[in-house]
Design a protein around this motif. Sequence first.
Motif, PDB file in Angstrom:
ATOM      1  N   ALA A  23      38.063  46.242   6.227  1.00  0.00           N
ATOM      2  CA  ALA A  23      39.103  45.746   7.133  1.00  0.00           C
ATOM      3  C   ALA A  23      38.644  44.474   7.836  1.00  0.00           C
ATOM      4  CB  ALA A  23      39.454  46.825   8.158  1.00  0.00           C
ATOM      5  N   LEU A  24      37.387  44.455   8.268  1.00  0.00           N
ATOM      6  CA  LEU A  24      36.838  43.272   8.938  1.00  0.00           C
ATOM      7  C   LEU A  24      36.879  42.060   8.009  1.00  0.00           C
ATOM      8  CD1 LEU A  24      35.212  42.358  11.584  1.00  0.00           C
ATOM      9  CD2 LEU A  24      33.177  42.658  10.145  1.00  0.00           C
ATOM     10  N   LEU A  25      36.441  42.257   6.756  1.00  0.00           N
ATOM     11  CA  LEU A  25      36.425  41.155   5.790  1.00  0.00           C
ATOM     12  C   LEU A  25      37.844  40.720   5.417  1.00  0.00           C
ATOM     13  CD1 LEU A  25      33.518  42.327   3.451  1.00  0.00           C
ATOM     14  CD2 LEU A  25      33.459  40.520   5.186  1.00  0.00           C
ATOM     15  N   ALA A  26      38.759  41.681   5.310  1.00  0.00           N
ATOM     16  CA  ALA A  26      40.147  41.331   5.005  1.00  0.00           C
ATOM     17  C   ALA A  26      40.750  40.500   6.120  1.00  0.00           C
ATOM     18  CB  ALA A  26      40.976  42.597   4.777  1.00  0.00           C
ATOM     19  N   GLY A  27      40.455  40.868   7.372  1.00  0.00           N
ATOM     20  CA  GLY A  27      40.944  40.083   8.496  1.00  0.00           C
ATOM     21  C   GLY A  27      40.395  38.670   8.483  1.00  0.00           C
TER      22      GLY A  27
END
Length: 510
Positions: A23-27
């Motif tokens: 999720a962090l990388l997608a954001g």
Amino acid sequence: MTHPVQDSGAAPAGGRGRGLLAALLAGGTSVLAFAPFGIFPLAVLSLAVLAGLAARQTRARAGFALGFAWGLGAFLAGVSWLYVALNRYGGMPMPLAALAILLFCAYLALFPAAVGALFVRFGRGGAWRRALLFAGLWMGSELLRGWLFTGFPWLAAGYSQTPPSPLAGFFPVLGVYGVGGLVAFLAALVALTRWRSARPAAEALAAILVLSGAGFGLGRIAWTSPVGEPLEVVLIQTNIEQSLKWRPELLSDWLESNARLVRENPADLVVLPETTLPLLADRLPDGYLEELAAPVAARGGDVVFGVFLRDARGAIYNAALSLGASPSQSYAKQHLVPFGEYSPPLFGWFYDLVDIPMSDQTRGAPDQPPLRLGAQRVAINICYEDLFGRELIRSLPEATLMLNLSNLAWYGDSFAQPQHLQIARVRAMETGRPMLRSTNTGMTALVQPDGRVAEVLPAFMQGVLSVSVQGYEGLTPYARWGDFAALLLGVLALAVAGRLRRDGHARRGI
């Protein structure tokens, strides 16, 4: 419709960690959808990762954590240029500046976190129902982020969909928040559809094609029409380094530089950027304003420039002042930047840590009319104000042109300049008016009503952009409805999602 199976319990610790990292990388990756990169499909794919991860959860707190991780990645990657203003130009020590940016991004991440939590809490049913739920929640969170504590709507998902995105045609109808809701709907549909099953895949593909086609068709509609004769405009980019701008020993150099640039480039309308004269107008040398206006007035034109004005009560305004053949007029900035232009209650201690000139300003009146410059009615907005479409449409239908004066030198050579230009493109489409931009360090440009950047100066160079611009009249649907259309669409999406859930329970005898 599909009915994804819910997890029966909490995910293992390793799985939770991998999900949060994803999720962090997608954001963080979502920032590539915005200018200067402009890979607009990544906005859908990035949110699809969040929706897909959240759909596998059974506890709202897990959805909250995923949304928070996504938001933290997006805002740290997308607006961490605020650190430059605090540390390099504001003088805040590096650890405190980094902590301040981390806390600010964490605050912004609470909005997608709330989406994640509510999506998990109420996200039962098929792909279409859950996609509508995700879209409605996302629109609501971005509308709230653009309003709460005066609002910070930077990096709203819709901004990523400027042309050539097929969704750009929805801007004159739904505005940026409505387009962001469409992005969220498509993202959830992509994530939750069972693509190996023919019927669900065909339905999802049809929805994508219908929305894309509708956006393309709306983009062909001319919501407003030209009025009057074209105006010859000179937009000046002064390129004064922020660390030098306020040094008293250099003030005479800046005054002469502004006067020279106007003297050498007269036109029907000459524009200098925000606070291009870095002091109060009543402290300018005798005769300076007359000298500035004379070469433009001699050819029947006007000059508009940024300066600080002080009223009879002593209140100070970040303002634009016009001089020349038309009667002198002014505009005072209405939407001030917290911590930069005024101190919110209980935050006076902040100014013990930073040194920001002219940081005790007063808001301008909300109902200021456009400036009457020749045959045109020019609606001024100053820097940060053009993030708020609902405020810019107050000048319509009277205004025929939009004009933004900015100084983003505070943020150095960063994503701030191209991101701000992209925001101006959305405002042009929402209002159906050309958006003229005169900036200190970039990006000085002419944006047409269809969102096309007709001409732009390179950032971080002194230059002059000479353009012929046509005024426009009429109203787009967004200019009539404002953000109400997006709010109504979000409520409708949630209502339909709720109805689909009740129908699903009834069919199962619940």
